[in-house]
Design a protein around this motif. Structure first.
Motif, PDB file in Angstrom:
ATOM      1  N   ASP A 137       0.809  -1.211   0.000  1.00 24.26           N
ATOM      2  CA  ASP A 137       0.000   0.000   0.000  1.00 24.26           C
ATOM      3  C   ASP A 137       0.847   1.267   0.000  1.00 24.26           C
ATOM      4  OD1 ASP A 137       0.893  -0.512   2.579  1.00 24.26           O
ATOM      5  OD2 ASP A 137      -1.052  -0.243   3.526  1.00 24.26           O
ATOM      6  N   THR A 138       1.990   1.252   0.671  1.00 24.61           N
ATOM      7  CA  THR A 138       2.848   2.437   0.702  1.00 24.61           C
ATOM      8  C   THR A 138       3.418   2.753  -0.675  1.00 24.61           C
ATOM      9  OG1 THR A 138       4.670   1.047   1.439  1.00 24.61           O
ATOM     10  CG2 THR A 138       3.464   2.245   3.138  1.00 24.61           C
ATOM     11  N   THR A 139       3.725   1.731  -1.451  1.00 24.95           N
ATOM     12  CA  THR A 139       4.218   1.947  -2.813  1.00 24.95           C
ATOM     13  C   THR A 139       3.096   2.450  -3.700  1.00 24.95           C
ATOM     14  OG1 THR A 139       5.847   0.192  -2.522  1.00 24.95           O
ATOM     15  CG2 THR A 139       5.359   0.861  -4.782  1.00 24.95           C
ATOM     16  N   TYR A 140       1.926   1.842  -3.570  1.00 28.21           N
ATOM     17  CA  TYR A 140       0.771   2.263  -4.360  1.00 28.21           C
ATOM     18  C   TYR A 140       0.472   3.743  -4.132  1.00 28.21           C
ATOM     19  CZ  TYR A 140      -4.038   2.731  -5.926  1.00 28.21           C
ATOM     20  OH  TYR A 140      -5.172   3.157  -6.550  1.00 28.21           O
ATOM     21  N   GLU A 141       0.515   4.177  -2.886  1.00 26.58           N
ATOM     22  CA  GLU A 141       0.224   5.568  -2.556  1.00 26.58           C
ATOM     23  C   GLU A 141       1.213   6.536  -3.189  1.00 26.58           C
ATOM     24  OE1 GLU A 141       0.120   5.476   1.698  1.00 26.58           O
ATOM     25  OE2 GLU A 141      -1.721   4.304   1.727  1.00 26.58           O
ATOM     26  N   ARG A 142       2.397   6.075  -3.509  1.00 23.62           N
ATOM     27  CA  ARG A 142       3.412   6.944  -4.122  1.00 23.62           C
ATOM     28  C   ARG A 142       3.309   7.021  -5.642  1.00 23.62           C
ATOM     29  NH1 ARG A 142       8.812   6.317  -0.459  1.00 23.62           N
ATOM     30  NH2 ARG A 142       7.746   6.625   1.510  1.00 23.62           N
ATOM     31  N   LEU A 143       2.471   6.168  -6.221  1.00 19.10           N
ATOM     32  CA  LEU A 143       2.285   6.236  -7.666  1.00 19.10           C
ATOM     33  C   LEU A 143       1.593   7.545  -8.020  1.00 19.10           C
ATOM     34  CD1 LEU A 143       0.927   2.673  -8.544  1.00 19.10           C
ATOM     35  CD2 LEU A 143       3.247   3.525  -8.859  1.00 19.10           C
ATOM     36  N   THR A 144       2.005   8.140  -9.100  1.00 15.36           N
ATOM     37  CA  THR A 144       1.357   9.370  -9.544  1.00 15.36           C
ATOM     38  C   THR A 144      -0.021   9.044 -10.110  1.00 15.36           C
ATOM     39  OG1 THR A 144       2.252   9.214 -11.771  1.00 15.36           O
ATOM     40  CG2 THR A 144       3.586  10.408 -10.135  1.00 15.36           C
ATOM     41  N   ALA A 145      -0.864  10.045 -10.175  1.00 15.22           N
ATOM     42  CA  ALA A 145      -2.205   9.863 -10.749  1.00 15.22           C
ATOM     43  C   ALA A 145      -2.092   9.405 -12.194  1.00 15.22           C
ATOM     44  CB  ALA A 145      -2.994  11.157 -10.647  1.00 15.22           C
ATOM     45  N   ALA A 146      -1.110   9.926 -12.912  1.00 13.13           N
ATOM     46  CA  ALA A 146      -0.925   9.537 -14.316  1.00 13.13           C
ATOM     47  C   ALA A 146      -0.550   8.058 -14.423  1.00 13.13           C
ATOM     48  CB  ALA A 146       0.152  10.400 -14.965  1.00 13.13           C
ATOM     49  N   ALA A 153      -6.741  -3.868  -5.940  1.00  8.54           N
ATOM     50  CA  ALA A 153      -6.501  -4.018  -4.507  1.00  8.54           C
ATOM     51  C   ALA A 153      -6.901  -5.434  -4.113  1.00  8.54           C
ATOM     52  CB  ALA A 153      -7.312  -2.999  -3.723  1.00  8.54           C
ATOM     53  N   LEU A 154      -6.058  -6.075  -3.358  1.00  8.94           N
ATOM     54  CA  LEU A 154      -6.347  -7.415  -2.855  1.00  8.94           C
ATOM     55  C   LEU A 154      -6.855  -7.297  -1.418  1.00  8.94           C
ATOM     56  CD1 LEU A 154      -3.122  -9.181  -4.155  1.00  8.94           C
ATOM     57  CD2 LEU A 154      -5.313  -8.943  -5.317  1.00  8.94           C
ATOM     58  N   THR A 155      -7.447  -8.352  -0.926  1.00  9.75           N
ATOM     59  CA  THR A 155      -7.898  -8.389   0.464  1.00  9.75           C
ATOM     60  C   THR A 155      -6.698  -8.139   1.371  1.00  9.75           C
ATOM     61  OG1 THR A 155      -9.546 -10.022  -0.161  1.00  9.75           O
ATOM     62  CG2 THR A 155      -9.022  -9.855   2.175  1.00  9.75           C
ATOM     63  N   PRO A 156      -6.850  -7.302   2.419  1.00  7.22           N
ATOM     64  CA  PRO A 156      -5.718  -7.107   3.331  1.00  7.22           C
ATOM     65  C   PRO A 156      -5.150  -8.463   3.778  1.00  7.22           C
ATOM     66  CG  PRO A 156      -7.438  -5.568   3.845  1.00  7.22           C
ATOM     67  CD  PRO A 156      -8.008  -6.513   2.810  1.00  7.22           C
ATOM     68  N   THR A 157      -3.843  -8.559   3.724  1.00  9.92           N
ATOM     69  CA  THR A 157      -3.143  -9.821   3.905  1.00  9.92           C
ATOM     70  C   THR A 157      -2.265  -9.794   5.147  1.00  9.92           C
ATOM     71  OG1 THR A 157      -3.080 -10.031   1.496  1.00  9.92           O
ATOM     72  CG2 THR A 157      -1.575 -11.428   2.739  1.00  9.92           C
ATOM     73  N   ALA A 158      -2.347 -10.852   5.934  1.00  7.79           N
ATOM     74  CA  ALA A 158      -1.444 -10.986   7.076  1.00  7.79           C
ATOM     75  C   ALA A 158      -0.056 -11.310   6.545  1.00  7.79           C
ATOM     76  CB  ALA A 158      -1.923 -12.097   7.999  1.00  7.79           C
ATOM     77  N   VAL A 159       0.913 -10.566   7.007  1.00  9.06           N
ATOM     78  CA  VAL A 159       2.303 -10.781   6.607  1.00  9.06           C
ATOM     79  C   VAL A 159       3.091 -11.123   7.858  1.00  9.06           C
ATOM     80  CG1 VAL A 159       4.343  -9.716   5.573  1.00  9.06           C
ATOM     81  CG2 VAL A 159       2.081  -9.171   4.671  1.00  9.06           C
ATOM     82  N   ARG A 160       3.793 -12.247   7.808  1.00  9.39           N
ATOM     83  CA  ARG A 160       4.562 -12.705   8.966  1.00  9.39           C
ATOM     84  C   ARG A 160       5.541 -11.617   9.397  1.00  9.39           C
ATOM     85  NH1 ARG A 160       8.622 -17.651   8.687  1.00  9.39           N
ATOM     86  NH2 ARG A 160       9.206 -16.324   6.980  1.00  9.39           N
ATOM     87  N   GLY A 161       5.518 -11.320  10.672  1.00  8.63           N
ATOM     88  CA  GLY A 161       6.416 -10.305  11.207  1.00  8.63           C
ATOM     89  C   GLY A 161       5.774  -8.935  11.342  1.00  8.63           C
ATOM     90  N   TRP A 162       4.553  -8.773  10.815  1.00 11.55           N
ATOM     91  CA  TRP A 162       3.844  -7.503  10.923  1.00 11.55           C
ATOM     92  C   TRP A 162       2.635  -7.708  11.816  1.00 11.55           C
ATOM     93  CZ3 TRP A 162       7.775  -7.309   7.974  1.00 11.55           C
ATOM     94  CH2 TRP A 162       8.277  -6.095   7.552  1.00 11.55           C
ATOM     95  N   ASP A 163       2.340  -6.707  12.635  1.00 15.20           N
ATOM     96  CA  ASP A 163       1.247  -6.860  13.586  1.00 15.20           C
ATOM     97  C   ASP A 163      -0.120  -6.502  13.010  1.00 15.20           C
ATOM     98  OD1 ASP A 163       1.814  -4.195  13.408  1.00 15.20           O
ATOM     99  OD2 ASP A 163       1.881  -3.819  15.554  1.00 15.20           O
ATOM    100  N   HIS A 164      -0.161  -6.050  11.771  1.00 19.65           N
ATOM    101  CA  HIS A 164      -1.434  -5.718  11.141  1.00 19.65           C
ATOM    102  C   HIS A 164      -1.401  -6.166   9.672  1.00 19.65           C
ATOM    103  CE1 HIS A 164       1.250  -2.368  10.239  1.00 19.65           C
ATOM    104  NE2 HIS A 164       0.531  -2.161   9.158  1.00 19.65           N
ATOM    105  N   ILE A 182      -1.566  -6.082   5.671  1.00 23.08           N
ATOM    106  CA  ILE A 182      -1.072  -5.125   4.682  1.00 23.08           C
ATOM    107  C   ILE A 182      -1.983  -5.204   3.462  1.00 23.08           C
ATOM    108  CG2 ILE A 182       0.880  -4.541   3.200  1.00 23.08           C
ATOM    109  CD1 ILE A 182       2.074  -4.407   5.806  1.00 23.08           C
ATOM    110  N   THR A 183      -2.391  -4.059   2.950  1.00 24.17           N
ATOM    111  CA  THR A 183      -3.147  -4.054   1.703  1.00 24.17           C
ATOM    112  C   THR A 183      -2.155  -4.120   0.556  1.00 24.17           C
ATOM    113  OG1 THR A 183      -4.945  -2.774   2.653  1.00 24.17           O
ATOM    114  CG2 THR A 183      -4.776  -2.783   0.255  1.00 24.17           C
ATOM    115  N   LEU A 184      -2.330  -5.118  -0.278  1.00 29.74           N
ATOM    116  CA  LEU A 184      -1.471  -5.289  -1.448  1.00 29.74           C
ATOM    117  C   LEU A 184      -2.273  -4.995  -2.705  1.00 29.74           C
ATOM    118  CD1 LEU A 184       0.280  -8.639  -0.470  1.00 29.74           C
ATOM    119  CD2 LEU A 184       1.215  -6.328  -0.278  1.00 29.74           C
ATOM    120  N   TYR A 185      -1.576  -4.559  -3.721  1.00 25.71           N
ATOM    121  CA  TYR A 185      -2.175  -4.309  -5.026  1.00 25.71           C
ATOM    122  C   TYR A 185      -1.479  -5.211  -6.023  1.00 25.71           C
ATOM    123  CZ  TYR A 185      -4.265  -0.248  -2.872  1.00 25.71           C
ATOM    124  OH  TYR A 185      -5.009   0.570  -2.056  1.00 25.71           O
TER     125      TYR A 185
END
Length: 76
Positions: A27-36, A47-58, A60-63
């Motif tokens: 999600d952090t990379t997606y947010e940095r993409l320009t509108a163009a 956007a994919l279903t928010p995904t549990a990633v080992r080592g993260w406590d919440h 992550i939304t992946l695209y």
């Protein structure tokens, strides 16, 4: 820290096998993409279903970047 960034990148790369998508963006990379850039990718970027990633406590939304011929198929 750079260690956690590399760790997350490794986890996301491993998820490409599960999702069968060659390119996944956090999600952090997606947010940095320009509108163009988002407009150019159009329906190929889903956007994919928010995904549990080992080592993260919440989850992550992946695209996922779909192949050009799959853009009209339903989301995963």
């Amino acid at each position: 820290a750079i260690g956690s960034t590399v760790n997350l990148a490794s986890r996301i790369e491993a998820l490409t096998k599960e999702t069968q998508l060659g390119i996944l963006l956090a999600d952090t990379t997606y947010e940095r993409l320009t509108a163009a850039c988002r407009a150019r990718l159009g329906r190929r970027l889903r956007a994919l279903t928010p995904t549990a990633v080992r080592g993260w406590d919440h989850p992550i939304t992946l695209y996922g970047l779909l192949p050009p011929d799959a853009a009209d198929k339903p989301s995963r």
